[in-house]
Design an enzyme around this catalytic site. Sequence first.
Site, PDB file in Angstrom:
ATOM      1  N   ASN A 104       0.711  -1.068   0.105  1.00  0.00           N
ATOM      2  CA  ASN A 104      -0.077   0.099   0.073  1.00  0.00           C
ATOM      3  C   ASN A 104       0.892   1.304  -0.062  1.00  0.00           C
ATOM      4  O   ASN A 104       0.355   2.387  -0.634  1.00  0.00           O
ATOM      5  CB  ASN A 104      -1.002   0.174   1.260  1.00  0.00           C
ATOM      6  CG  ASN A 104      -1.937  -0.917   0.992  1.00  0.00           C
ATOM      7  OD1 ASN A 104      -2.818  -1.074   0.196  1.00  0.00           O
ATOM      8  ND2 ASN A 104      -2.139  -1.909   2.066  1.00  0.00           N
TER       9      ASN A 104
ATOM     10  N   TYR B  97     -11.828 -19.624   3.298  1.00  0.00           N
ATOM     11  CA  TYR B  97     -12.521 -18.195   3.584  1.00  0.00           C
ATOM     12  C   TYR B  97     -13.704 -18.288   2.778  1.00  0.00           C
ATOM     13  O   TYR B  97     -14.064 -18.819   1.705  1.00  0.00           O
ATOM     14  CB  TYR B  97     -11.511 -17.315   2.798  1.00  0.00           C
ATOM     15  CG  TYR B  97     -11.622 -16.023   3.275  1.00  0.00           C
ATOM     16  CD1 TYR B  97     -11.318 -15.688   4.759  1.00  0.00           C
ATOM     17  CD2 TYR B  97     -11.591 -14.674   2.753  1.00  0.00           C
ATOM     18  CE1 TYR B  97     -11.171 -14.413   5.342  1.00  0.00           C
ATOM     19  CE2 TYR B  97     -11.639 -13.572   3.115  1.00  0.00           C
ATOM     20  CZ  TYR B  97     -11.422 -13.330   4.608  1.00  0.00           C
ATOM     21  OH  TYR B  97     -11.274 -12.053   5.037  1.00  0.00           O
TER      22      TYR B  97
ATOM     23  N   GLY C  16      -6.922 -10.820   0.225  1.00  0.00           N
ATOM     24  CA  GLY C  16      -6.109 -10.318  -0.117  1.00  0.00           C
ATOM     25  C   GLY C  16      -4.767 -11.101  -0.733  1.00  0.00           C
ATOM     26  O   GLY C  16      -4.381 -12.119  -0.064  1.00  0.00           O
TER      27      GLY C  16
ATOM     28  N   ASP D 155      -1.842 -10.643  -0.634  1.00  0.00           N
ATOM     29  CA  ASP D 155      -0.595 -10.603   0.391  1.00  0.00           C
ATOM     30  C   ASP D 155      -1.074 -11.574   1.824  1.00  0.00           C
ATOM     31  O   ASP D 155      -0.147 -12.326   1.860  1.00  0.00           O
ATOM     32  CB  ASP D 155      -0.405  -9.217   1.038  1.00  0.00           C
ATOM     33  CG  ASP D 155      -1.765  -8.617   1.732  1.00  0.00           C
ATOM     34  OD1 ASP D 155      -2.562  -8.933   1.303  1.00  0.00           O
ATOM     35  OD2 ASP D 155      -1.413  -7.849   2.468  1.00  0.00           O
TER      36      ASP D 155
END
EC number: 2.7.1.33
Length: 243
Positions: free
Chosen positions: A9, A87, A94, A96
């Site tokens: 980010n 999930y 994400g 990452d």
Amino acid sequence: MLLAVDIGNTKIKAAVFEGSALLEKFIFSHEDALNGVKIILKKFPKATQSIMSVVGKEDNNLLLWLQGNTKLTAVNHTLQFPFTNKYATPATLGIDRMVLAAGAVLQHPDKPRLVIDAGTCVTYDFTDAENQYLGGAISPGLQLRYNAMHNFTAKLPLLYPEMPQSYIGNSTKASMHSGVVNGLLHEVEGFIAQYNQEYQDVTVILTGGDADFLAKRLKNTIFANSNFLLESLNLLYLYTNHK
């Protein structure tokens, strides 16, 4: 040799690997991304393979350049990972977080693992001993907490992370440092305790830009490794290309 690139980010991190050995790490701004990678490959011309993960804004110029000058593995949700993704919304997980979970599975087999990435946000990612990714948590990182107090109040100053001298702040600045730093430390300790209550012998890995800052004050046994995401990219590359 492999060039691993993590587009985050706030910063871009890169590293050159030979096998499992990290030869050199680099950090540069988004504006310097393409030039930075060109300098790295000029220094390491044998780095003909590359792997890249993107959390921040996609850099098409860098992507195209790496595709044209290296054999690029672009990490996305279609790549094969060494865990089963449980999930509820896998498409929103994400990249990452997926890379960190993959690194934990590959580096610490046959045990439950919790990866805590203390960056712009703090992410918690858990895989059990059966290599199932179950999820975790996301909360504001250290600087985001300072920024929020400054931006959403009339008089609180903008501060930057500083280890408080005491949990009892005797001034406004000291109180803010205590609230932010000790608050996050208590959060991390609390999450670790919760996971250890439900799962036995959880391996805890702390990474991200604030990992070293926080690790000094954490009471739990953890593996603090600020390079873990880059190392996880390397492990994921080896996993996907040498199975």
